[in-house]
Every structure is written in C-alpha cells, then in structure tokens.
Design an enzyme around this catalytic site. Structure first.
Site, short mmCIF file in Angstrom:
data_model
loop_
_atom_site.label_atom_id
_atom_site.label_comp_id
_atom_site.label_asym_id
_atom_site.label_seq_id
_atom_site.Cartn_x
_atom_site.Cartn_y
_atom_site.Cartn_z
N GLU A 383 3.58 1.81 4.71
CA GLU A 383 2.77 0.86 5.01
C GLU A 383 1.52 1.02 6.12
O GLU A 383 1.25 -0.14 6.37
CB GLU A 383 3.39 -0.58 4.98
CG GLU A 383 4.26 -1.07 3.78
CD GLU A 383 4.72 -2.43 3.54
OE1 GLU A 383 4.51 -3.35 4.92
OE2 GLU A 383 4.90 -2.93 2.86
N GLU A 456 8.92 -0.85 -3.19
CA GLU A 456 9.59 -2.38 -2.69
C GLU A 456 8.86 -3.42 -3.72
O GLU A 456 7.77 -3.36 -3.95
CB GLU A 456 9.07 -2.65 -1.14
CG GLU A 456 9.62 -1.82 -0.19
CD GLU A 456 9.35 -2.08 1.18
OE1 GLU A 456 8.96 -3.26 1.59
OE2 GLU A 456 9.32 -1.26 2.20
C1 GAL Z 1 7.67 -4.62 3.67
C2 GAL Z 1 7.98 -3.95 4.50
C3 GAL Z 1 9.86 -3.78 4.74
C4 GAL Z 1 9.98 -5.51 4.70
C5 GAL Z 1 9.38 -6.06 3.45
C6 GAL Z 1 9.67 -7.35 3.40
O1 GAL Z 1 6.23 -4.59 3.90
O2 GAL Z 1 7.77 -2.55 4.34
O3 GAL Z 1 10.05 -3.40 5.67
O4 GAL Z 1 9.49 -5.86 6.12
O5 GAL Z 1 7.97 -6.07 3.47
O6 GAL Z 1 9.52 -8.00 2.21
#
Ligand code: GAL
Length: 737
Positions: A383, A456
C-alpha cells in the site's frame, strides 16, 4: 563435508544491554536460560503497551568447536532476529544485521578458538528503527522482538555451496532442469558437480572463482517425465547437489522441489494448465503472548488450518517473508503462497532504509525460490505510493534472481504505475452497499486488461469479534461471501485474498483500542468466527463436510427477536430442517451466489415468536441424497461440560516444541455457549508448561492456549488439567518423546 547443527538451545538472555556483556568472560549473572525461538518479552493477550517489547536486549551462548574443524569454515545462521542485531564472538564484533524478517549467515571462522569455549553475544535491537522497513511511520501490526526464529551452526570446507536454485521448464510433464549454483570459495577451483534426483544422476565440470556467493548457471539437463505438484497431490522431490574437487567430496546441499507450471494471465491464474480461482486470506505470523516466537509445529499448524479447516487455495504472507516451517508445510499440503517483502505504506528517502528493501527482496527470493507453493513475489511495500526508482529496482532484481515467477505489487491507490507482472489491489470499496469490487480499469487507469488480483478486502471495513452478536457475525460472514462471489464471477480477477485469517495484535493507532485488530475470520487462538465457514464450506464435501448455521438459536438475540432468515453455510447438496422434530422441510443453495462452489442456504421460515415459545432445532445435511451431517441446537442451552482438544498428543522434549489446546464450554448437544466467560485454571504435570497465564477466562464460550516442553524429560508422559467452577475437570495427556 557439511555439518549443520541446531543452534537453538542453551542460550542466556537478559532484557537490557551493557557494553560489558560483550566481553568473553563477563559471565551470565542476571541472565535467564532460554531456548530459541524466543520472545524478548511475553505480553498480555490485549491492552498492553507496544513499547513493552521495543528495547535492547542481549543473548549469549557458549559453544565448542573441535580441533578437527581447524581448517574449516564456521558459519552461524539466524532465520529471524527482530529488528536488528550486532553479533560478537569471543568479545569481537563480527557483523550487524538489519531487518527482522529475513535470514542472515555470518562467517565467524576468524574469531573462533579451538582450545576453549567460544562465546557468542547477540545485541538485539527490537525498537522500531527508522532505517529499517517496515518502520518510519505507523504500521498496523506489532513487530515482536527477540531471536524469534531458529538458528544453526555450520562447519564447512573452505569451498562450499551457499545455495542452489533449481530453475526448470516444463513441456507437459517433461522437465528440463537448470540448476543455478552459488558457491563461496577461498580459491579459484575446478569442481565436479553432481545432482541426484530420485534414481537420476547428472554431472558437470565447472570452474568457480574465489569469493563469496559466486554463481554458475549449470547447463540444462533433461529429467524426462516428472509427477507434477498440484493442490490435490503436491508431489515433492528431494534433490541433492554434491561438489567435489580432485575426487574429494567438498559439500552436499539438500533441497526439496516440486514441478508445476504457473501462468498469471489476464483471464486468470493457471496451475498446470488448469484455471483456478485463488480464494484466500492474509496471514500475520503472530500469536498471543509470545508474538512471533512459535516453533516449527505451531507454524506448520497454521498452514494446516488454512488449507484443511478453511479450504483455502492461497495465503498471502502479509506483510513480510514468513517462517520457513510455514512455507515448507504449504509445499507439503498444496497451499499456494503470495510472499512479499516487509513494509507498510511508508517509503523512506533514507539510503539505509531503501538498501534494506533491496536486500529484503534478494534475501526473500534466495531463501524461498525452491518452494513450489510460492507463485508470486510481492516486491512493493504494501500500500505504498508509487516510487518509480525503487520499484523499477525491486522488479529488476526479482526478475534477475528468478525469472520463473511473476512479480506483483500490492496497492491501495488507483492509477499506480504497472511495473510488475500482476497488479495487486487492496480493494476496500465494499461497505455493505451496491458496489462490491472496483472495476479493473478504474483501478489501474489503463485502457487494457492486465493480470489482476484482489489482495485484501473487508478488514477494517467490518471488524468483528467472535463474541459479537448475531447481526454482526452474520453480516461479517455475508460480506466475505459477497466479495468472494463477486470476484469469482469477474473474468478479469484471478483471485481474492481477504483481510484476514486471524485476529492480530496491533498498535493503538489501529484496531479496537485493546491492541487487537478483530479482522480475522478466526480469533488469535485460531478459533473460527462464522465468516470462517464461508471459506470452509467451499471445500469439496469428499474432503470435509461443513454445516454451520449463522445463528446461536436463541429467540431474542436479534433486533425484533427470532432467527429469520436462518442462513446455513454448508457444502451439502441440500438440508432438512425441523423444530422439535416437527415441520421437516428441505432447502437448497441460494441462486444469488453463483460464483461460489457451495452457496449458502437460506431457510426462509418463521421460527417461533416472542412470547410464543421455542423448540430444539435439528438440521440434517445431505450429499448425493445421503444424510452426512446432523446438528442440533437446544431451545434451553445450559452448561454441560468442558470440551478440550489438543492439536497433537505428543511433543519433543529435546527442543522447544509446542501445541495448542482449545477449550470450549458446550451445551447439552456439544455447541459452544457463545456468551459464557468462565474462568479456567490450567495446571500442568510433567515436563510441559503453559505459554501465557495459567488462569484464563473463556472469551465467548471458548479459548485456546499452547503448552510447550521445558527441555527436561523426567517422564515420557505429561498432562494438562483444566479446572473450572462449573464443569468437571478435564485432562489431556501428551507423550513426551
Ligand atoms: C490494509 C492493510 C492491512 C490492514 C488492513 C485492515 O490497508 O494493508 O495491513 O491494516 O488494511 O483492513
């Protein structure tokens, strides 16, 4: 010839650092005996201060090297020390290493004495140092300190093998092997190289240059037909390489490899020519109390949980290279891996930090290139914003080292520069509304399709505790189902890897304020929430039957009361539902979730009513018209007994070994009592100890803990007794080997 010894035992540890500790004869007064893997500080389950483990500490150990090793090379390897360390041998500084997630080897030969004990001192810095990724800004996870992975000692000839990459090509099932050999040697040398794989033997004559980590690409050899590594049958081959000079064997290096063909294409991911949808979850490598410091068996168990309990095809090692034991297990059980370098959003302009990123790419790939399970290298900081220079370099380096796997980079920004082979996107657009996933073109900003994966989703958009109420647990599960369904239906998404497998400890800047992000489909003890069954129910029923109602079967836990609609997550063909043995009806999977192999089943029947009475629920699941599972939920649950199960019934005494025990307080039909917080007293007998506190409370009806061996073996039996105020005592026995 090579001698490799475990270097985990007989360490001494102190939670501070003084210059005088380095001196050879300074002794170990005030130090505590420890074994590796070791956490520099055990922490509570939640509500602790993350600064508790961020300090300087010191590890010390004495060891002997026999006189017969006088003309040899002595190396020490650490697989993971968080976050940086300095190593001293016999009072002399050897090297500094920065970066807590990659291994490093030190040549300690010049510092060794052969007449007396040698002393190694490791000064460990577990602070969040700005010169080391992932540090420099906030991060949503904790980087627990200590020498938290295994260590080894090697005794080698002056010419030895550092590493071998078994690159190969496949034509159908015919493999051509192209080994790349890395050597270290004190002199230029002519070498005979021999590779043995099964009953096949191949030989080469090569010259190597003096120096460290010099590599030679051996000419390709035809292996003929091989058995392929795939998810159902992950066939592995042992392969050994021996180098000799003038008829004298110098070194033999053992590896394990698997042959599979991978292609990341615009229309999906192909394994051995077959398209598979990469359904998966992210994993953090942390555990309650000891953070990162769990031994082999526990690391392997996580892979088993992901593969056999959740039925996943892929895991992303968010956000760093993870334990070799975990990855080895992924190879053995057919669980694909997306592995990435350490980092979280922040990119530093500091040279040291950026050098560390490149060294992490190199160390990750060189450590893990022979794992058939690994199908992609993540070579961007998770990210982070674009950084043309840095990511051109990381991609170049990854491709130079390993041209057989695609690179990817995981983003949360749109329109990011496409330097990798696969565009990875953390797509958190879904908030329960209309839009489930972004369109690929909207994300990439490109006017053509690229290989694309969602890395994710969910996570902070819907944090959910295992002991939340029905509404929330149902919504949590359905959000996972909705996104998996949508991703599978999209032609231009090769997979969806949810956030995340297990709840994890985090900084106060994230999570629920108690230093936990409740983002897992399982809790920190790896006990499932209902969302876990969204994944589990996608398994082939021949492998495992899954049937989980999204209900505690109580009349008044939902707004307005009742349990309608009653949703069942299952891989059965259909179910039959009845209450108090009456009104039996059959229900089939939902047409709404066409993208799932086994969609949920919605039972749209009104059961009972506020003030009208309640009955026992019975559900029977059928596969091929045969009843295969039966579940019963009582109208009037009461505390019936304590159900305790351990993952294993034996442990090794001669090393740090551990296994998990899960304790559930169950009703008369064996279901967890979801709102019961019952104190449990854990008492061990024999040579085992509980990791963490000996008195715990169930959290929503259940809790887990790990027991570990102590290093002693006074008996071949050990046990743990769990006592509570409301249930009969329960005992679990272990064989100590
Ligand atoms: C994302 C991140 C993860 C975690 C997640 C929580 O932005 O890559 O490490 O923080 O959010 O939803």
């Amino acid at each position: 010839m090579r001698i490799k010894q475990n270097f985990n035992d007989n360490w001494f540890y102190i939670d501070n650092f003084e210059e005088e500790y380095v001196h050879k004869h300074s002794g170990v007064e005030g130090f505590t005996p420890v074994r590796l893997p070791h956490a520099n500080r055990e922490v509570p389950y939640n509500y602790f201060d993350e600064r508790d483990y961020q300090f300087m500490s010191c590890y010390k150990k004495n060891f002997k090297i026999g006189k017969d090793a006088k003309d040899k090379v002595i190396l020490i390897e650490f697989e993971g020390v968080m976050a940086a360390c300095e190593v001293y041998i016999n009072g002399k500084f050897v090297e500094e290493h920065r970066g807590g997630y990659v291994p490093f080897k030190l040549n300690i030969t010049p510092y060794i004495t052969y007449d007396d004990d040698n002393t190694i001192v490791v000064k460990v810095d577990s602070r969040e140092r700005e010169d080391i990724p992932p540090f420099g800004n906030v991060i949503d996870y904790l980087t627990f300190g200590g020498i938290y992975r295994d260590a080894y000692l090697y005794i080698l000839e002056p010419t030895y093998i550092d590493n071998v990459f078994y690159a190969y090509e496949l034509q159908d099932r015919n493999a051509t092997l192209r080994p790349i050999l890395y050597t270290t040697s004190d002199v230029n040398k002519d070498l005979d190289v021999c590779v043995e794989l099964g009953d096949k033997k191949f030989e080469w004559e090569i010259d190597i240059e003096a120096g460290e980590e010099r590599y030679v690409e051996l000419s390709p050899v035809e292996l003929g037909e091989v058995e392929l590594w795939d998810l159902e049958n992950p066939v592995l081959y042992h392969v050994s390489m021996t180098i000799s000079a003038n008829g004298k064997k110098l070194d033999t290096y053992e590896s394990r490899i698997g042959f599979r063909h991978i292609e990341a294409k615009v229309d999906g991911f192909y394994l051995n020519g077959e398209k598979i949808f990469l359904r998966g979850l992210n994993r953090h490598q942390s555990y309650p109390y000891v953070g990162y410091a769990m031994p082999k068996r526990v690391q392997e168990k996580d892979a088993d949980i992901l593969r056999y309990e959740l039925g996943l095809k892929i895991v992303r090692t968010s956000h760093y290279p993870q334990s070799p034991h975990f990855l080895n297990r992924c190879d053995e059980i057919g669980l694909l891996v997306l592995e990435e370098i350490p980092g979280w959003q922040h990119i530093s302009q500091g040279k040291d930090w950026r050098d560390c990123v490149l060294s992490d790419v190199e160390k990750m790939i060189k450590r893990d290139w022979n794992h058939p399970s690994i199908i992609m290298w993540g070579v961007r900081i998770n990210e982070s914003r674009d950084d043309h220079e840095l990511y051109t370099e990381t991609n170049k380096l990854a491709r130079q080292l390993d041209s057989t796997r695609p690179t990817t980079g995981i983003r949360c920004i749109t329109g990011s520069e496409m330097l990798e082979d696969v565009y990875g996107m953390n797509d958190f657009i879904y908030d329960g509304g209309e839009v489930i996933l972004r369109e690929q073109q909207e994300v990439t900003g490109l006017d053509y399709k690229v290989p694309y994966i969602v890395t994710e989703y969910n996570g902070h958009m819907f944090p959910t505790k295992r002991f939340d109420n029905e509404h929330r647990l149902i919504e949590h599960a359905l959000r996972h189902a909705t996104i998996q369904n949508e991703a599978a239906l999209r032609e231009d998404i090769m997979g969806a890897i949810g956030w995340c497998a297990f709840d994890y400890n985090t900084h106060y800047d994230f999570g629920s304020g108690d230093r936990i992000c409740y983002h897992g489909v399982m809790d920190m003890f790896r006990i499932p929430k209902w969302a876990a069954y969204v994944y589990a129910s996608q398994m082939n029923p021949k492998e495992k039957i899954v049937l989980q109602p999204l209900s505690h079967w109580s009349v008044g836990d939902r707004n307005k009361g009742g349990v309608s609609p009653l949703i069942i997550l299952t891989n059965c063909d259909y179910i039959e539902v009845s209450v108090e043995g009456k009104g039996k009806e059959r229900f089939y999977p939902d047409g709404e979730y066409r993208g799932l192999d086994h969609p949920p089943i919605t039972v749209n029947v009104k059961f009972g009513e506020w003030g009208v009475g309640w009955g026992d629920l019975e559900i029977v699941g059928y596969v091929d018209d045969t009843p295969v599972v039966f579940k019963k939920y009582p109208k009037n649950p009461y505390v019936s007994r304590l159900d305790i199960k351990s993952d294993d019934d034996w442990l090794y005494a001669d090393r740090f070994d551990a296994t998990r025990v899960v304790c559930k307080v169950v009703d008369q039909y064996g279901n967890i009592l979801p709102y019961l917080n019952e104190v449990l007293y854990l008492q061990t007998e024999g040579d085992i100890e509980v990791i963490g506190p000996n008195t715990v409370a169930t959290i929503g009806g259940c809790i887990g803990f790990w027991v570990k061996t102590t290093g002693a073996r006074t008996s071949d039996r050990a046990s743990v007794v769990v006592r509570s105020n409301r249930c009969r005592d329960e005992r679990i026995n272990f064989k100590i080997i």
